[in-house]
Write a protein that holds these residues in place. Structure first.
Motif, PDB file in Angstrom:
ATOM      1  N   ILE A 203       0.843  -1.108   0.158  1.00  0.00           N
ATOM      2  CA  ILE A 203      -0.094   0.123   0.034  1.00  0.00           C
ATOM      3  C   ILE A 203       0.919   1.225  -0.015  1.00  0.00           C
ATOM      4  CG2 ILE A 203      -0.238   0.148   2.603  1.00  0.00           C
ATOM      5  CD1 ILE A 203      -3.215   0.707   0.238  1.00  0.00           C
ATOM      6  N   GLY A 204       0.437   2.107  -0.331  1.00  0.00           N
ATOM      7  CA  GLY A 204       1.371   3.609  -0.495  1.00  0.00           C
ATOM      8  C   GLY A 204       0.973   4.431   0.602  1.00  0.00           C
ATOM      9  N   ASP A 205       1.822   5.668   0.535  1.00  0.00           N
ATOM     10  CA  ASP A 205       1.391   6.731   1.587  1.00  0.00           C
ATOM     11  C   ASP A 205       0.058   7.278   1.489  1.00  0.00           C
ATOM     12  OD1 ASP A 205       3.492   7.060  -0.531  1.00  0.00           O
ATOM     13  OD2 ASP A 205       2.810   9.209  -0.215  1.00  0.00           O
ATOM     14  N   GLY A 206      -0.401   7.186  -0.088  1.00  0.00           N
ATOM     15  CA  GLY A 206      -1.823   7.676  -0.377  1.00  0.00           C
ATOM     16  C   GLY A 206      -2.874   6.606   0.212  1.00  0.00           C
ATOM     17  N   GLY A 207      -2.529   5.583  -0.034  1.00  0.00           N
ATOM     18  CA  GLY A 207      -3.647   4.464   0.081  1.00  0.00           C
ATOM     19  C   GLY A 207      -3.920   4.243   1.539  1.00  0.00           C
ATOM     20  N   GLN A 208      -2.637   4.430   2.464  1.00  0.00           N
ATOM     21  CA  GLN A 208      -2.889   4.112   3.936  1.00  0.00           C
ATOM     22  C   GLN A 208      -3.708   5.065   4.388  1.00  0.00           C
ATOM     23  OE1 GLN A 208       0.635   4.980   6.399  1.00  0.00           O
ATOM     24  NE2 GLN A 208       0.487   2.903   7.140  1.00  0.00           N
ATOM     25  N   SER A 209      -4.202   6.060   3.948  1.00  0.00           N
ATOM     26  CA  SER A 209      -5.345   7.118   4.284  1.00  0.00           C
ATOM     27  C   SER A 209      -6.567   6.459   4.190  1.00  0.00           C
ATOM     28  CB  SER A 209      -5.211   8.429   3.800  1.00  0.00           C
ATOM     29  OG  SER A 209      -4.056   9.104   4.010  1.00  0.00           O
ATOM     30  N   THR A 210      -6.801   5.366   3.606  1.00  0.00           N
ATOM     31  CA  THR A 210      -8.217   4.602   3.352  1.00  0.00           C
ATOM     32  C   THR A 210      -8.908   4.165   4.750  1.00  0.00           C
ATOM     33  OG1 THR A 210      -7.331   2.717   2.699  1.00  0.00           O
ATOM     34  CG2 THR A 210      -7.810   4.349   0.932  1.00  0.00           C
ATOM     35  N   GLY A 211     -10.162   4.157   4.792  1.00  0.00           N
ATOM     36  CA  GLY A 211     -10.483   3.603   5.926  1.00  0.00           C
ATOM     37  C   GLY A 211     -10.423   2.082   6.007  1.00  0.00           C
ATOM     38  N   VAL A 212     -10.627   1.505   4.867  1.00  0.00           N
ATOM     39  CA  VAL A 212     -10.432  -0.223   4.799  1.00  0.00           C
ATOM     40  C   VAL A 212      -8.844  -0.575   5.177  1.00  0.00           C
ATOM     41  CG1 VAL A 212      -9.680  -0.219   2.203  1.00  0.00           C
ATOM     42  CG2 VAL A 212     -10.811  -1.986   3.431  1.00  0.00           C
ATOM     43  N   ALA A 237       1.481  10.846  -3.473  1.00  0.00           N
ATOM     44  CA  ALA A 237       0.271  10.307  -3.693  1.00  0.00           C
ATOM     45  C   ALA A 237      -0.105  11.041  -4.945  1.00  0.00           C
ATOM     46  CB  ALA A 237      -0.639   9.913  -2.610  1.00  0.00           C
ATOM     47  N   TYR A 238       0.089  10.479  -6.241  1.00  0.00           N
ATOM     48  CA  TYR A 238      -0.191  11.371  -7.382  1.00  0.00           C
ATOM     49  C   TYR A 238       0.501  12.589  -7.143  1.00  0.00           C
ATOM     50  CZ  TYR A 238      -2.531  12.225 -11.899  1.00  0.00           C
ATOM     51  OH  TYR A 238      -3.078  12.305 -12.946  1.00  0.00           O
ATOM     52  N   SER A 239      -0.092  13.814  -6.997  1.00  0.00           N
ATOM     53  CA  SER A 239       0.588  15.066  -6.724  1.00  0.00           C
ATOM     54  C   SER A 239       0.645  15.743  -5.243  1.00  0.00           C
ATOM     55  CB  SER A 239      -0.131  16.168  -7.872  1.00  0.00           C
ATOM     56  OG  SER A 239      -1.178  16.650  -7.162  1.00  0.00           O
ATOM     57  N   THR A 240       0.176  14.835  -4.357  1.00  0.00           N
ATOM     58  CA  THR A 240      -0.002  15.145  -3.047  1.00  0.00           C
ATOM     59  C   THR A 240       1.139  14.638  -2.091  1.00  0.00           C
ATOM     60  OG1 THR A 240      -2.271  15.073  -3.318  1.00  0.00           O
ATOM     61  CG2 THR A 240      -1.611  15.299  -1.273  1.00  0.00           C
ATOM     62  N   PRO A 241       2.108  15.439  -1.775  1.00  0.00           N
ATOM     63  CA  PRO A 241       3.266  15.071  -0.771  1.00  0.00           C
ATOM     64  C   PRO A 241       2.662  14.334   0.380  1.00  0.00           C
ATOM     65  CG  PRO A 241       3.068  17.442  -0.780  1.00  0.00           C
ATOM     66  CD  PRO A 241       1.957  17.008  -1.601  1.00  0.00           C
ATOM     67  N   LEU A 242       3.699  13.981   1.023  1.00  0.00           N
ATOM     68  CA  LEU A 242       3.375  13.035   2.043  1.00  0.00           C
ATOM     69  C   LEU A 242       3.037  13.891   3.222  1.00  0.00           C
ATOM     70  CD1 LEU A 242       3.812  10.244   3.516  1.00  0.00           C
ATOM     71  CD2 LEU A 242       5.891  11.168   4.462  1.00  0.00           C
ATOM     72  N   ASN A 243       3.235  15.054   3.534  1.00  0.00           N
ATOM     73  CA  ASN A 243       3.071  15.879   4.783  1.00  0.00           C
ATOM     74  C   ASN A 243       1.555  16.576   4.656  1.00  0.00           C
ATOM     75  OD1 ASN A 243       4.082  17.623   2.884  1.00  0.00           O
ATOM     76  ND2 ASN A 243       3.928  19.327   4.314  1.00  0.00           N
ATOM     77  N   GLU A 244       0.875  16.438   3.364  1.00  0.00           N
ATOM     78  CA  GLU A 244      -0.490  16.734   3.293  1.00  0.00           C
ATOM     79  C   GLU A 244      -1.259  15.554   3.236  1.00  0.00           C
ATOM     80  OE1 GLU A 244      -1.155  19.437  -0.170  1.00  0.00           O
ATOM     81  OE2 GLU A 244       1.049  20.353   0.421  1.00  0.00           O
ATOM     82  N   GLN A 245      -0.654  14.339   3.403  1.00  0.00           N
ATOM     83  CA  GLN A 245      -1.393  12.882   3.405  1.00  0.00           C
ATOM     84  C   GLN A 245      -1.549  12.599   5.058  1.00  0.00           C
ATOM     85  OE1 GLN A 245      -3.610  10.745   1.598  1.00  0.00           O
ATOM     86  NE2 GLN A 245      -2.118  11.431   0.238  1.00  0.00           N
ATOM     87  N   THR A 246      -0.699  12.847   5.797  1.00  0.00           N
ATOM     88  CA  THR A 246      -0.548  12.337   7.240  1.00  0.00           C
ATOM     89  C   THR A 246       0.340  13.311   7.980  1.00  0.00           C
ATOM     90  OG1 THR A 246      -0.086  10.527   8.464  1.00  0.00           O
ATOM     91  CG2 THR A 246       1.176  10.738   6.674  1.00  0.00           C
ATOM     92  N   LYS A 247      -0.022  13.237   9.357  1.00  0.00           N
ATOM     93  CA  LYS A 247       1.127  13.956  10.236  1.00  0.00           C
ATOM     94  C   LYS A 247       2.048  13.163  10.836  1.00  0.00           C
ATOM     95  CE  LYS A 247       0.067  17.675  12.447  1.00  0.00           C
ATOM     96  NZ  LYS A 247      -0.718  18.493  13.724  1.00  0.00           N
ATOM     97  N   VAL A 248       1.916  11.678  10.462  1.00  0.00           N
ATOM     98  CA  VAL A 248       2.717  10.681  11.148  1.00  0.00           C
ATOM     99  C   VAL A 248       4.015  10.606  10.022  1.00  0.00           C
ATOM    100  CG1 VAL A 248       2.957   8.257  11.563  1.00  0.00           C
ATOM    101  CG2 VAL A 248       0.776   9.306  11.614  1.00  0.00           C
ATOM    102  N   ALA A 249       5.131  10.688  10.604  1.00  0.00           N
ATOM    103  CA  ALA A 249       6.424  10.928  10.041  1.00  0.00           C
ATOM    104  C   ALA A 249       6.913   9.564   9.539  1.00  0.00           C
ATOM    105  CB  ALA A 249       7.521  11.719  10.859  1.00  0.00           C
ATOM    106  N   ASP A 250       6.911   8.634  10.363  1.00  0.00           N
ATOM    107  CA  ASP A 250       7.146   7.244  10.030  1.00  0.00           C
ATOM    108  C   ASP A 250       6.000   6.392   9.902  1.00  0.00           C
ATOM    109  OD1 ASP A 250       9.787   7.375   9.818  1.00  0.00           O
ATOM    110  OD2 ASP A 250      10.222   7.540  11.835  1.00  0.00           O
TER     111      ASP A 250
END
Lengths: 417, 323
Positions: A203-212, A237-250
């Motif tokens: 799963i990616g840094d983007g996909g990890q944001s999903t509820g499932v 995640a496409y054009s969205t960088p990690l820090n706009e996806q999550t506040k978790v650094a690791d």
């Protein structure tokens, strides 16, 4: 907010005594990406230092023959994707093409850690894993070309195919995160038949944001299922960088919330990836439940071929260009004396020749007959057998399964004891 | 054995689990508690917690796990505590399970069963009829029994089927209908409608709890000299087109009755089938009686206004009979 990707949050010292968190990395990638405004345009800005990476972390569990096999898969992965790009530019591809440039080491080494009896489900950038699992480059090409000879006969594209037979591979769907509970279910079904298997997916840094994602990791944890979940943190995640996806650094820190072990690896270090995944696979075989592995790397191309990824700061690309997983592994093989310059050149030439032949085979496949679109919606009697294979040990293993979540009530998670 | 509708479901589950070790159950509170409606009561004692799996409250994970287990050759039966919550795992069902066989030839022998329907004052989130989301999705089968015997026999077929089957149990019927059912009785094939009451003058095509309403109303109208046939669809996907056309050709007048809301309900599809295949046999416009196009309201007078009523059905059938 701490800008990310800034690899500081995992406090290695504080966590080192805890078995649940292991960090195999030899370097922290110290840079930040910040959104700012330049000449009226909103852009992402890099700050950091472009350094060279350390040598790979010695594995100790992979011998020369295995390393050379992995190296060949890495070359196949990259050269195959070069051919896919050519096919696209020549108008032979239907739709888009997705690349795993910079992520080949992670795709190949993780899949290589599985036994033949384990299961796997690839994501779009894990085309190397398909090769490890026994699909041919022509299969990958024909899927993109929507050919009759493709694994789905043209019914679906990209890496959307699988094999319930010897390759034990589950087809992904486009919705991210939805493979994770399915792979948990694979372990559950196998265990009811008397086998503890590993089921790997990514799963990616983007996909990890999903509820499932959350539902599935929690489910696997509670049911003690042998899920091996590789979180490919490729920073975008496409054009969205990690820090706009999550506040978790690791991203591996999330494992703590589910009471399961986590490992962080440098995703451009083939040996770290292999060791972490092999450890997780063996834990699954022993009935030890799921493992989350965060693999830190960089998507070196756009989301798909149409995306020039102009939003990525050039320094970031340069930083990761120096961490090309194949070049790093090549250097390792050279230093070990396992690969001479001549042998390397021979191997590249051989793989290039092979890929041309694969490409020719893919091109030779006809487009599907339109009439085939209408059949196969349902599994009719006789078309596929649904055949469980119960082992003698099935009742015992199933009973242990029932007990697995009862022990959790009594104390801490089993792996912490 | 004299079994209620919910007892018949439990009986079918137990017999299938005894017959085939690949059958196992998963869902919320289905183990020691026996399920919110006690459909699985006692099964954990006989089959153990490994085959009657109490899961976390996570519908996507439950259905996803069932799909994965099905890929290994198992036959999972998932309980939705209320079918309203199937919205939470819509993607797993419609995109993962339903398309699997078509896309890559991987069958998903899985049943998702649970209570649907209103009339019990459950409000907007415990009363819905979600069948058409799924009847519209190629690759799924959708079943809704109206009697205890059908619940028993159709569930057996659903479990033995190699496709994902949604098995909708009307909660109004759980303890209101009972029938004599033989132990280890036969499975009833999916996709075959049943004539619940033969008649000459007009046809009511319906399913689920509305079959009871149709039968009671037909009985009442018999006194007025109207002989109504009641066709119980039993399965919405695949739909028994032959059975639908046959009843229309027999009585020449059709009313379609369903508890699902009106727009996009199966009545529209059946109407289209009859226009295509029985137009010359129709002596009257095809009528439909359905729930209103609103959420299911909570308060009893509001719910009564929402649902099809006996009076409404009588009036509609009298109108149809006059043609």
């Amino acid at each position: 907010m701490t800008p990310s990707p800034e690899l500081t949050a995992a406090d290695r010292g504080a966590n080192s005594e805890r078995e649940w968190f292991e960090d195999l990395r030899l370097e922290r990638h110290a840079f930040t990406i910040r959104r700012t405004r330049r000449e009226g345009k909103v852009v992402y800005e890099w700050s950091g230092e472009i350094t060279d990476p350390p040598p790979l972390r010695e594995s100790g569990s992979l011998d020369r023959a295995q390393c050379l096999e992995i190296y060949r898969f890495l070359l196949m992965n990259r050269i195959m994707e070069q051919q896919l790009e050519n096919l696209y530019k020549q108008g032979q591809v239907v739709g888009g093409v997705y690349f795993g440039l910079g992520q080949e080491g992670n795709s190949v080494a993780s899949a290589y850690a599985l036994d033949a009896t384990d299961w796997m489900a690839p994501m779009i950038r894990n085309q190397g894993s398909l090769l490890v699992r026994g699909f041919a480059p022509r299969d990958v090409m024909m899927q993109y070309m929507a050919k009759a000879g493709s694994p789905t006969g043209g019914r679906d594209g990209t890496s959307h195919y699988g094999d319930l037979g010897p390759r034990r591979m589950i087809s992904p769907i486009s919705m991210l995160g939805d493979l994770i509970p399915v792979m948990g279910g694979i372990c559950m079904g196998e265990r009811l038949q008397g086998r503890n298997v590993a089921a790997m997916t990514w799963i990616g840094d983007g996909g990890q944001s999903t509820g499932v994602f959350h539902e599935a990791v929690n489910f696997a944890a509670v049911q003690n299922l042998g899920l091996v979940l590789v979180v490919e943190n490729n920073l975008w995640a496409y054009s969205t960088p990690l820090n706009e996806q999550t506040k978790v650094a690791d991203l591996a820190l999330r494992a703590r919330g589910y009471g399961i072990p986590a490992v962080v690896v440098d995703g451009t270090d083939v040996l770290q990836v292999y060791d972490a995944c092999r450890g997780a696979v063996e834990r699954a075989h022993g009935g030890g439940g799921p493992t989350l592995i965060e693999s830190k790397l960089m998507r070196m191309k756009g989301h798909a071929i149409h995306d020039a990824a102009a939003y990525v700061p050039p320094e970031l690309l340069e930083f990761w260009r120096r961490r090309d997983p194949i070049l790093r592994f090549e250097q390792y093989l050279r230093q070990k004396g396992w690969l001479t310059a001549e042998a390397q050149q021979r191997l590249v030439a051989e793989v290039e020749q092979f890929m041309l032949a694969e490409r020719a085979a893919a091109e030779a496949s006809p487009m599907p007959d339109g009439n085939t679109a209408l059949s196969g919606v349902y599994c009719e009697p006789g078309c596929h057998a649904v055949q469980p294979r119960f082992e003698a040990a099935a009742p015992a293993l199933a009973a242990a399964n029932g007990g697995a979540h009862l022990t959790a009530v009594e104390g801490d998670a089993p792996h912490l004891r | 054995m004299l079994l209620t509708y919910v007892d018949a479901i439990r009986q079918a589950l137990a017999e299938e689990m005894r017959r085939d070790p690949a059958v196992f159950l998963l869902g919320e509170d289905i183990g020691i508690y026996g399920g919110a409606f006690k459909a699985t009561a006692g099964l954990v004692d006989e089959f153990g917690p490994a085959r009657v799996v109490d899961t976390p409250l996570a519908e996507s994970a439950i259905v996803g796990a069932a799909i994965g287990a099905a890929y290994t050759g198992m036959r999972p039966v998932v309980e939705m505590q209320f079918m309203d919550f199937i919205a939470c795992c819509f993607n797993q069902i419609t995109n993962f399970a339903a398309k699997s066989h078509y896309r890559w030839g991987a069958p998903v022998p899985m049943v998702i069963r649970g209570p649907v329907g209103g009339g019990v004052h459950g409000g907007p989130f415990h009363s819905q009829n979600p069948e058409m989301y799924f009847a519209h999705t190629p690759g799924l089968k959708v079943v809704e029994p109206a009697t205890a015997r059908d619940a028993y026999g159709l569930l057996k077929s659903a479990i033995r089927d190699n496709n994902p089957v949604l098995f909708l149990e009307h909660k109004f019927l759980y303890r209101r209908v009972k029938e004599e059912i033989a132990e280890d009785g036969p499975a009833i094939p999916l996709g075959v409608a049943a004539v619940a009451r033969p008649g000459r003058d007009l046809s009511v095509i319906t399913y689920g709890a509305m079959v009871q309403l149709a039968l009671e109303t037909a009985q009442a109208l018999a006194a007025e000299g109207v002989d109504a046939e009641v066709l119980d669809l039993r399965t919405l996907a695949p739909l028994d087109r032959g059975g639908i056309v046959a009843t229309a050709k027999k009585t020449n007048k059709v009313l379609i009755l369903h508890e699902d809301t009106r727009t996009g309900g199966i009545a529209g599809e059946i109407t289209a089938i009859l226009q295509e295949e029985a137009f010359d046999d129709l002596d009257a416009p095809i009528l439909r009686l359905t729930s209103a196009d609103t959420p299911v309201p909570f308060s009893p007078p509001l719910e009564a206004a929402f649902l099809p009523s006996a009076e409404g059905l009588k009036a509609a059938l009298r109108r149809l009979a006059r043609y």
